[in-house]
Design a protein around this motif. Structure first.
Motif, PDB file in Angstrom:
ATOM      1  N   LEU A 209      17.595   4.821  23.948  1.00 26.63           N
ATOM      2  CA  LEU A 209      17.591   4.659  22.495  1.00 26.63           C
ATOM      3  C   LEU A 209      16.528   5.556  21.868  1.00 26.63           C
ATOM      4  O   LEU A 209      16.803   6.300  20.928  1.00 26.63           O
ATOM      5  CB  LEU A 209      17.323   3.196  22.111  1.00 26.63           C
ATOM      6  N   GLU A 210      15.317   5.507  22.406  1.00 22.41           N
ATOM      7  CA  GLU A 210      14.211   6.285  21.851  1.00 22.41           C
ATOM      8  C   GLU A 210      14.469   7.795  21.918  1.00 22.41           C
ATOM      9  O   GLU A 210      14.027   8.532  21.054  1.00 22.41           O
ATOM     10  CB  GLU A 210      12.902   5.952  22.571  1.00 22.41           C
ATOM     11  N   ARG A 211      15.170   8.236  22.938  1.00 28.65           N
ATOM     12  CA  ARG A 211      15.450   9.666  23.095  1.00 28.65           C
ATOM     13  C   ARG A 211      16.715  10.107  22.360  1.00 28.65           C
ATOM     14  O   ARG A 211      17.076  11.283  22.382  1.00 28.65           O
ATOM     15  CB  ARG A 211      15.570  10.023  24.570  1.00 28.65           C
ATOM     16  N   GLY A 212      17.394   9.160  21.714  1.00 31.42           N
ATOM     17  CA  GLY A 212      18.604   9.507  20.976  1.00 31.42           C
ATOM     18  C   GLY A 212      19.816   9.701  21.850  1.00 31.42           C
ATOM     19  O   GLY A 212      20.767  10.360  21.451  1.00 31.42           O
TER      20      GLY A 212
ATOM     21  N   GLN B  56       6.929   1.223  27.164  1.00 32.43           N
ATOM     22  CA  GLN B  56       8.367   0.941  27.072  1.00 32.43           C
ATOM     23  C   GLN B  56       8.742  -0.297  27.879  1.00 32.43           C
ATOM     24  O   GLN B  56       9.490  -1.140  27.395  1.00 32.43           O
ATOM     25  CB  GLN B  56       9.195   2.125  27.570  1.00 32.43           C
ATOM     26  N   LYS B  57       8.229  -0.390  29.097  1.00 32.16           N
ATOM     27  CA  LYS B  57       8.628  -1.502  29.961  1.00 32.16           C
ATOM     28  C   LYS B  57       8.206  -2.842  29.371  1.00 32.16           C
ATOM     29  O   LYS B  57       8.924  -3.831  29.500  1.00 32.16           O
ATOM     30  CB  LYS B  57       8.096  -1.331  31.383  1.00 32.16           C
TER      31      LYS B  57
ATOM     32  N   VAL C 134      10.028  -7.557  17.908  1.00 34.26           N
ATOM     33  CA  VAL C 134       8.965  -7.322  18.892  1.00 34.26           C
ATOM     34  C   VAL C 134       7.982  -6.283  18.365  1.00 34.26           C
ATOM     35  O   VAL C 134       6.774  -6.381  18.583  1.00 34.26           O
ATOM     36  CB  VAL C 134       9.563  -6.867  20.248  1.00 34.26           C
ATOM     37  N   LEU C 135       8.496  -5.304  17.636  1.00 31.72           N
ATOM     38  CA  LEU C 135       7.658  -4.216  17.110  1.00 31.72           C
ATOM     39  C   LEU C 135       7.071  -4.529  15.735  1.00 31.72           C
ATOM     40  O   LEU C 135       6.418  -3.686  15.125  1.00 31.72           O
ATOM     41  CB  LEU C 135       8.465  -2.920  17.051  1.00 31.72           C
TER      42      LEU C 135
ATOM     43  N   LEU D  65      16.982   6.391  14.384  1.00 31.63           N
ATOM     44  CA  LEU D  65      16.525   5.042  14.707  1.00 31.63           C
ATOM     45  C   LEU D  65      15.649   5.069  15.954  1.00 31.63           C
ATOM     46  O   LEU D  65      14.570   4.458  15.981  1.00 31.63           O
ATOM     47  CB  LEU D  65      17.725   4.113  14.924  1.00 31.63           C
ATOM     48  N   GLY D  66      16.089   5.766  16.974  1.00 29.75           N
ATOM     49  CA  GLY D  66      15.324   5.856  18.212  1.00 29.75           C
ATOM     50  C   GLY D  66      13.960   6.474  18.003  1.00 29.75           C
ATOM     51  O   GLY D  66      12.953   5.988  18.540  1.00 29.75           O
ATOM     52  N   SER D  67      13.894   7.514  17.206  1.00 32.20           N
ATOM     53  CA  SER D  67      12.611   8.161  16.908  1.00 32.20           C
ATOM     54  C   SER D  67      11.676   7.203  16.186  1.00 32.20           C
ATOM     55  O   SER D  67      10.476   7.146  16.476  1.00 32.20           O
ATOM     56  CB  SER D  67      12.817   9.407  16.051  1.00 32.20           C
ATOM     57  N   LEU D  68      12.224   6.451  15.257  1.00 29.50           N
ATOM     58  CA  LEU D  68      11.431   5.475  14.507  1.00 29.50           C
ATOM     59  C   LEU D  68      10.881   4.391  15.434  1.00 29.50           C
ATOM     60  O   LEU D  68       9.701   4.027  15.368  1.00 29.50           O
ATOM     61  CB  LEU D  68      12.285   4.860  13.403  1.00 29.50           C
ATOM     62  N   VAL D  69      11.729   3.889  16.320  1.00 28.57           N
ATOM     63  CA  VAL D  69      11.315   2.857  17.279  1.00 28.57           C
ATOM     64  C   VAL D  69      10.230   3.408  18.209  1.00 28.57           C
ATOM     65  O   VAL D  69       9.208   2.757  18.437  1.00 28.57           O
ATOM     66  CB  VAL D  69      12.538   2.349  18.090  1.00 28.57           C
ATOM     67  N   ALA D  70      10.431   4.608  18.725  1.00 32.21           N
ATOM     68  CA  ALA D  70       9.441   5.215  19.626  1.00 32.21           C
ATOM     69  C   ALA D  70       8.104   5.409  18.926  1.00 32.21           C
ATOM     70  O   ALA D  70       7.041   5.102  19.484  1.00 32.21           O
ATOM     71  CB  ALA D  70       9.955   6.556  20.152  1.00 32.21           C
TER      72      ALA D  70
END
Length: 84
Positions: A39-42, A22-23, A58-59, A7-12
């Motif tokens: 989250l993005e880094r797992g 990110q901010k 948001v994305l 999930l984190g990889s997908l979001v990133a």
């Protein structure tokens, strides 16, 4: 998708495709930049459903739930939660 790491990889990947920082995404989703980064880094074993739905909005993404085979899922979640 079976783990929060996926999930984190997908979001990133989506955030980077949109060329967003990110901010900025974190602020729009009501999250701290550190939480989004983890989250993005797992490195975040749990992430609330409301937070996830807001972040995906948001994305420009949405959540679809489908039926899947359960083999290995519980073991993967246990490994992920224990940090192994």
């Amino acid at each position: 998708m079976q783990t929060t790491q996926e999930l984190g990889s997908l979001v990133a990947r989506r955030r980077q495709e949109l060329k967003l920082k990110q901010k900025d995404v974190a602020a729009r989703a009501g999250l701290t930049p550190g939480l989004l980064s983890r989250l993005e880094r797992g490195h975040l074993p749990e992430f609330g459903v409301r937070k996830l739905m807001t972040l995906l909005g948001v994305l420009g993404m949405d959540l679809q739930v489908t039926e899947s085979r359960m083999s290995g899922n519980l073991d993967e979640l246990r490994r992920e939660h224990s940090g192994a």
